[in-house]
Design a protein around this motif. Structure first.
Motif, PDB file in Angstrom:
ATOM      1  N   LEU A 181       0.966  -1.278   0.197  1.00 22.71           N
ATOM      2  CA  LEU A 181      -0.030  -0.136  -0.111  1.00 22.71           C
ATOM      3  C   LEU A 181       0.835   1.227   0.089  1.00 22.71           C
ATOM      4  O   LEU A 181       0.605   2.211  -0.713  1.00 22.71           O
ATOM      5  N   ASP A 182       2.032   1.270   0.975  1.00 26.08           N
ATOM      6  CA  ASP A 182       2.895   2.374   0.897  1.00 26.08           C
ATOM      7  C   ASP A 182       3.505   2.663  -0.502  1.00 26.08           C
ATOM      8  O   ASP A 182       3.668   3.716  -1.034  1.00 26.08           O
ATOM      9  N   ASN A 183       3.879   1.667  -1.063  1.00 29.35           N
ATOM     10  CA  ASN A 183       4.535   1.797  -2.515  1.00 29.35           C
ATOM     11  C   ASN A 183       3.519   2.270  -3.428  1.00 29.35           C
ATOM     12  O   ASN A 183       3.927   3.068  -4.335  1.00 29.35           O
ATOM     13  N   LEU A 184       2.402   1.671  -3.467  1.00 29.94           N
ATOM     14  CA  LEU A 184       1.342   2.055  -4.252  1.00 29.94           C
ATOM     15  C   LEU A 184       1.121   3.483  -4.241  1.00 29.94           C
ATOM     16  O   LEU A 184       1.254   4.379  -5.254  1.00 29.94           O
ATOM     17  N   VAL A 185       1.005   4.211  -2.835  1.00 25.09           N
ATOM     18  CA  VAL A 185       0.622   5.445  -2.862  1.00 25.09           C
ATOM     19  C   VAL A 185       1.976   6.400  -3.039  1.00 25.09           C
ATOM     20  O   VAL A 185       1.665   7.268  -3.903  1.00 25.09           O
ATOM     21  N   ASP A 186       3.079   5.834  -2.720  1.00 23.12           N
ATOM     22  CA  ASP A 186       4.399   6.801  -3.180  1.00 23.12           C
ATOM     23  C   ASP A 186       4.796   6.566  -4.877  1.00 23.12           C
ATOM     24  O   ASP A 186       5.278   7.581  -5.414  1.00 23.12           O
ATOM     25  N   SER A 187       4.414   5.561  -5.647  1.00 22.96           N
ATOM     26  CA  SER A 187       4.529   5.365  -6.875  1.00 22.96           C
ATOM     27  C   SER A 187       3.742   5.827  -7.956  1.00 22.96           C
ATOM     28  O   SER A 187       3.766   5.992  -9.311  1.00 22.96           O
TER      29      SER A 187
END
Length: 455
Positions: free
Chosen positions: A284-290
């Motif tokens: 989820l964090d990678n999805l938001v950041d990328s």
């Protein structure tokens, strides 16, 4: 019920009858001999028979008075001995029934409570209590079981005894103490408010193979405790100590088996569920950041889900710790929980002593959730800039204070039911017979104080 081996004493009249007869005959003969030897020569002949008759009458009456007085004393002594034997017989019968009653429950806590209840019935005391210590080397009371005191009285009295005063005197010296008036003992320190009146007292340790299983206290017996009562209670105490020791042994075996199973569950949670949740959070964090193309509402919702999963992982980590046989450090658990709520730049933690190391995992759990609620409220609703979390302890309480410089609010205790967070916080703390104090002022801030008694 098995017949008692005690036999009633009886006073056989036959030897006393012959003894009294012989004494009477000897007395008459001696009286007649002395009369003719010393008194008869000095009296006229016509007074011989009347004088002798009068002397024999008086002597016989006096002798009868002495003999029957002696018989009455002997009869009284026999009756008293019979009464003592009957009382001892009844006491031993009651002791046998009490010993059986102690073995009718299996759980250790239930067994200890049953010991207190049975001891009160056995002696006829109005109140009974049993103190269990932290260990054999300390005088600190860990658990306190009572009988004869209502739940309302216990609530009004408040904190249980801590091992001072007369109760501590029994603990320190490991010997029975029997008093007709406990207030006269130099170690007596009086009673707290709302405590029932108690005057006579019998306290003694429960010893099993030189180890103390607890300390039994009995009070308020009609006419006070006697030496016979003490003897019966000492016999009961030895049997009760053996029953408690046996129950503790089986409890420790069960606890060991339970701990092994809990460790297995903890490993499964850590290696399976926790790792899976951690992987989802990273995704989820990678999805938001990328993905710059995500709209603000979607990104906010994904961040909220990530934070929720973070809190869930904190709960699971705490649960794993509570499953382990090792104790939980409240300070470390608190710091871990706060870090997962967000940056800690606005939080100051102050610990004034290290008694937090003594906290039970269940209490740590409820304190952490209550602090989490207070911190979240301060940030979200109070828009605070600085939060101080302070730990301290007194002779009576564990105490945590959460103080913020937020907007504050008008707080009325009567409207607690309308505040979901405060209601949950209060329920958690009151579970331990504790209290939640809230002091809030508009544009000044809010102070939440959590207090949990030591016992």
């Amino acid at each position: 019920m098995r017949k008692s081996s005690y036999r009633t004493l009886s006073l056989s009249p036959r030897p006393w009858r012959w003894t009294a007869t012989l004494f009477a005959m000897a007395g008459v003969a001696i009286t007649i001999l002395l009369f003719h030897q010393f008194l008869s020569p000095h009296l006229p002949a016509k007074w011989h028979d009347p004088a002798l008759a009068i002397i024999l009458l008086i002597g016989t009456g006096f002798f009868s008075y002495l003999v029957f007085g002696m018989l009455s004393q002997q009869q009284t002594a026999v009756l008293e001995a019979n009464q003592r034997l009957e009382k001892q017989r009844d006491g031993l019968n009651a002791l046998r029934e009490a010993s059986y009653a102690m073995t009718t429950v299996g759980d250790w806590t239930d067994i200890v409570q049953n010991v207190v209840d049975v001891a009160r019935r056995l002696t006829g005391a109005k109140y009974a209590a049993l103190a269990v210590l932290e260990d054999d080397e300390t005088y600190t009371i860990r658990q306190f079981f009572t009988s004869g005191v209502s739940a309302d009285q216990i609530h009004q009295i408040g904190q249980y005894p801590t091992g001072r005063g007369l109760l501590g005197e029994v603990i320190r010296h490991r010997r029975p103490i029997r008093l007709q008036r406990l207030q006269d003992h130099p170690a007596s320190i009086g009673f707290p408010p709302h405590h029932p009146h108690m005057e006579n007292f019998l306290g003694l340790p429960l010893l099993y193979q030189s180890q103390v299983m607890g300390h039994l206290y009995l009070t308020e017996k009609a006419d006070g405790f006697t030496a016979d009562d003490q003897a019966i209670v000492e016999l009961f105490a030895r049997q009760a100590a053996a029953v408690i020791a046996n129950a503790r042994f089986y409890q420790e075996r069960e606890v060991f088996a339970t701990l092994k199973e809990r460790e297995r569950i903890g490993r499964d949670l850590h290696d399976g569920v926790l790792q899976t949740l951690y992987g989802i959070t990273l995704s989820l964090d990678n999805l938001v950041d990328s993905h710059d193309t995500l709209d603000e509402a979607t990104a906010t919702e994904l961040n909220r889900i990530s934070e929720t999963l973070g809190l869930l992982m904190t709960e699971i980590r705490f649960f794993i710790q509570s499953l382990e046989s090792t104790s939980i450090d409240f300070r470390i658990a608190l710091a871990d929980m706060l870090r997962r709520l967000g940056p800690m730049d606005d939080i100051t933690m102050t610990f004034n002593d290290e008694r937090y190391l003594e906290l039970h995992p269940d209490r740590i759990h409820d304190l952490l959730l209550s602090i989490q609620e207070a911190v979240s409220n301060a940030r979200i609703h109070g828009h605070s800039h600085h939060i101080v979390i302070e730990w301290t302890s007194t002779e009576e309480f564990y105490q945590v204070t959460i103080k913020d410089d937020g907007e504050g609010f008008v707080y009325h205790p009567d409207t607690t039911h309308t505040h979901f967070g405060i209601r949950n916080m209060t329920k958690r703390i009151e579970r331990w017979h504790g209290q939640v104090h809230i002091d809030s002022q508009r544009h000044v801030g809010t102070t939440v104080t959590l207090q949990i008694p030591w016992l």
